[in-house]
Structures are given as structure tokens and as C-alpha cells.
Scaffold this motif. Structure first.
Motif, PDB file in Angstrom:
ATOM      1  N   ARG A  49       0.959  -1.217   0.173  1.00 28.13           N
ATOM      2  CA  ARG A  49      -0.061   0.125  -0.013  1.00 28.13           C
ATOM      3  C   ARG A  49       0.877   1.336  -0.099  1.00 28.13           C
ATOM      4  NH1 ARG A  49      -5.209  -1.311   1.251  1.00 28.13           N
ATOM      5  NH2 ARG A  49      -5.344  -3.372   1.780  1.00 28.13           N
TER       6      ARG A  49
ATOM      7  N   GLU B 255      -4.230   6.195  -1.834  1.00 25.33           N
ATOM      8  CA  GLU B 255      -3.386   4.986  -1.757  1.00 25.33           C
ATOM      9  C   GLU B 255      -3.509   4.307  -3.027  1.00 25.33           C
ATOM     10  OE1 GLU B 255      -4.025   1.871   1.853  1.00 25.33           O
ATOM     11  OE2 GLU B 255      -5.141   1.306   0.151  1.00 25.33           O
TER      12      GLU B 255
ATOM     13  N   LEU C 195      -8.018   8.495   0.190  1.00 21.18           N
ATOM     14  CA  LEU C 195      -8.263   8.227   1.703  1.00 21.18           C
ATOM     15  C   LEU C 195      -9.077   9.331   2.326  1.00 21.18           C
ATOM     16  CD1 LEU C 195      -4.470   7.036   2.144  1.00 21.18           C
ATOM     17  CD2 LEU C 195      -6.601   5.585   2.013  1.00 21.18           C
TER      18      LEU C 195
ATOM     19  N   THR D 284      -7.233   5.833   7.834  1.00 23.62           N
ATOM     20  CA  THR D 284      -6.055   5.089   7.877  1.00 23.62           C
ATOM     21  C   THR D 284      -6.464   3.589   7.648  1.00 23.62           C
ATOM     22  OG1 THR D 284      -5.915   4.964  10.185  1.00 23.62           O
ATOM     23  CG2 THR D 284      -4.633   6.579   8.953  1.00 23.62           C
ATOM     24  N   TRP D 285      -5.299   2.803   7.004  1.00 23.54           N
ATOM     25  CA  TRP D 285      -5.712   1.268   7.020  1.00 23.54           C
ATOM     26  C   TRP D 285      -5.242   0.658   8.203  1.00 23.54           C
ATOM     27  CZ3 TRP D 285      -7.834  -2.179   4.512  1.00 23.54           C
ATOM     28  CH2 TRP D 285      -7.679  -3.468   4.568  1.00 23.54           C
ATOM     29  N   GLU D 286      -6.016  -0.369   8.685  1.00 25.43           N
ATOM     30  CA  GLU D 286      -5.631  -0.930   9.827  1.00 25.43           C
ATOM     31  C   GLU D 286      -5.227  -2.311   9.469  1.00 25.43           C
ATOM     32  OE1 GLU D 286      -8.557  -0.289  13.242  1.00 25.43           O
ATOM     33  OE2 GLU D 286      -7.604   1.669  13.506  1.00 25.43           O
ATOM     34  N   GLU D 287      -4.005  -2.942   9.483  1.00 22.99           N
ATOM     35  CA  GLU D 287      -3.834  -3.943   8.870  1.00 22.99           C
ATOM     36  C   GLU D 287      -4.442  -5.146   9.605  1.00 22.99           C
ATOM     37  OE1 GLU D 287      -1.774  -4.425   5.954  1.00 22.99           O
ATOM     38  OE2 GLU D 287      -2.530  -6.662   5.934  1.00 22.99           O
TER      39      GLU D 287
ATOM     40  N   SER E 284      -8.129  -5.269   8.867  1.00 24.30           N
ATOM     41  CA  SER E 284      -8.399  -5.210   7.520  1.00 24.30           C
ATOM     42  C   SER E 284      -9.529  -4.407   7.041  1.00 24.30           C
ATOM     43  CB  SER E 284      -8.694  -6.777   6.778  1.00 24.30           C
ATOM     44  OG  SER E 284      -7.585  -7.494   6.704  1.00 24.30           O
ATOM     45  N   ARG E 285      -9.332  -3.138   7.730  1.00 29.31           N
ATOM     46  CA  ARG E 285     -10.285  -1.863   7.580  1.00 29.31           C
ATOM     47  C   ARG E 285      -9.520  -0.803   7.396  1.00 29.31           C
ATOM     48  NH1 ARG E 285     -13.921  -5.345   7.135  1.00 29.31           N
ATOM     49  NH2 ARG E 285     -15.629  -5.749   8.679  1.00 29.31           N
ATOM     50  N   TYR E 286     -10.234   0.123   6.684  1.00 29.55           N
ATOM     51  CA  TYR E 286      -9.918   1.784   6.770  1.00 29.55           C
ATOM     52  C   TYR E 286     -10.686   2.171   8.009  1.00 29.55           C
ATOM     53  CZ  TYR E 286      -7.937   0.974   2.088  1.00 29.55           C
ATOM     54  OH  TYR E 286      -7.283   0.791   0.956  1.00 29.55           O
TER      55      TYR E 286
ATOM     56  N   ALA F 237     -11.770  -3.560   2.819  1.00 30.90           N
ATOM     57  CA  ALA F 237     -10.619  -3.551   2.112  1.00 30.90           C
ATOM     58  C   ALA F 237     -10.892  -2.834   0.796  1.00 30.90           C
ATOM     59  CB  ALA F 237      -9.919  -4.901   2.119  1.00 30.90           C
TER      60      ALA F 237
END
Ligand code: FES
Length: 141
Positions: free
Chosen positions: A54, A65, A78, A88-91, A94-96, A107
Motif C-alpha cells: 500500500r 493510496e 483516503l 487510515t488502513w488498519e492491517e 483489514s479495515r480503513y 478493504a
């Protein structure tokens, strides 16, 4: 203030802010690797897009992104579609996530929680030689 008027204000600020930056870059003889042509398009060398990562860039003042998977390139804004805060992406999840009102997007950028009703805006991506041209489509609403 609607989300649309907030976005228009940001685009106008971005357009006004690019001109002085372009003059400074030209005067210094420097050119950014991913140079914004306008607030609504951006040319990015494919070498700057490692497979499966990303990559966060800016189109004007808009954070975007870009993810390259083989020949496929996905790019999205974004800016939260509720009121325009930056997600922000939260790995791990698996969510913004949007910090302003706890909005969440999956995603693919689809809204899955909180007040946002519209997906994160997708950008058009057109590969031209060794670069991709990203373009923000005209706002539908
Ligand atoms: S601005 Fe993102 S949830 Fe409100």
C-alpha cells in the motif's frame, strides 16, 4: 457544510497551492518523481509501486493510496466520504478507519460501519509505458 463543499474547498486550496510549488521546483531544477500535473491527476513511475504494498501518495493535498498487484493497479482517495477526514488502513482488522466519527470501510473501500454511506472514491488508473497515470473522476455528487 456538506462533504461535497468541503471537497470543493480542498480542491481549490490544492490548485492554489500547486502553482507556487511548481515555480519553486522549476527554479531549483528539481522535479518530484511523482509530479502532480493538476489536483486531479498524478503520474507515478511503476518502480515506485512495489508489488502488493500500500503506497500512500498525495494528489494535490488529497491523500491517496495505490496498490499494485501484477498488472492491476487500484487507487483510492483516503478522504472519508462522510465529512472528509483522512482514513487510515488498519492491517490487523483489514479495515480503513476514520478517526473523526469512527467510520469504517472494508478493504475495497466500501462503508461497513459508522456514518459514511458512500465508498471511498476510486481513481482511474491508466498504465502508460513505465508509469501509471492516476486520475480522480469527476464528482458524481
Ligand atoms: S468524517 Fe469520517 S466518519 Fe465522519
Amino acid at each position: 457544510m456538506t462533504a461535497f463543499s468541503a471537497e470543493r474547498r480542498r480542491l481549490l486550496k490544492a490548485a492554489l497551492g500547486l502553482a507556487p510549488a511548481a515555480v519553486l521546483l522549476a527554479a531549483s531544477g528539481c522535479a518530484p518523481a511523482a509530479a502532480p500535473a493538476t489536483a486531479n491527476d498524478l503520474r507515478v513511475p511503476l518502480a515506485q509501486l512495489p508489488e502488493g504494498q500500500r503506497v500512500r501518495l498525495h494528489m494535490g493535498d488529497r491523500p491517496i493510496e495505490v496498490v499494485r498487484t501484477g498488472d492491476r493497479i487500484e487507487a483510492r482517495s483516503l478522504w472519508c466520504t462522510h465529512m472528509g477526514c483522512e482514513v487510515t488502513w488498519e492491517e490487523q482488522r483489514s479495515r480503513y478507519r476514520c478517526p473523526c466519527h469512527d467510520g469504517e470501510f472494508d478493504a475495497q473501500g466500501l462503508p461497513v460501519g459508522g456514518p459514511p454511506k458512500r465508498p471511498l472514491r476510486r481513481l482511474e488508473a491508466l498504465v502508460q509505458g513505465d508509469a501509471v497515470v492516476l486520475r480522480m473522476p469527476e464528482a458524481a455528487s
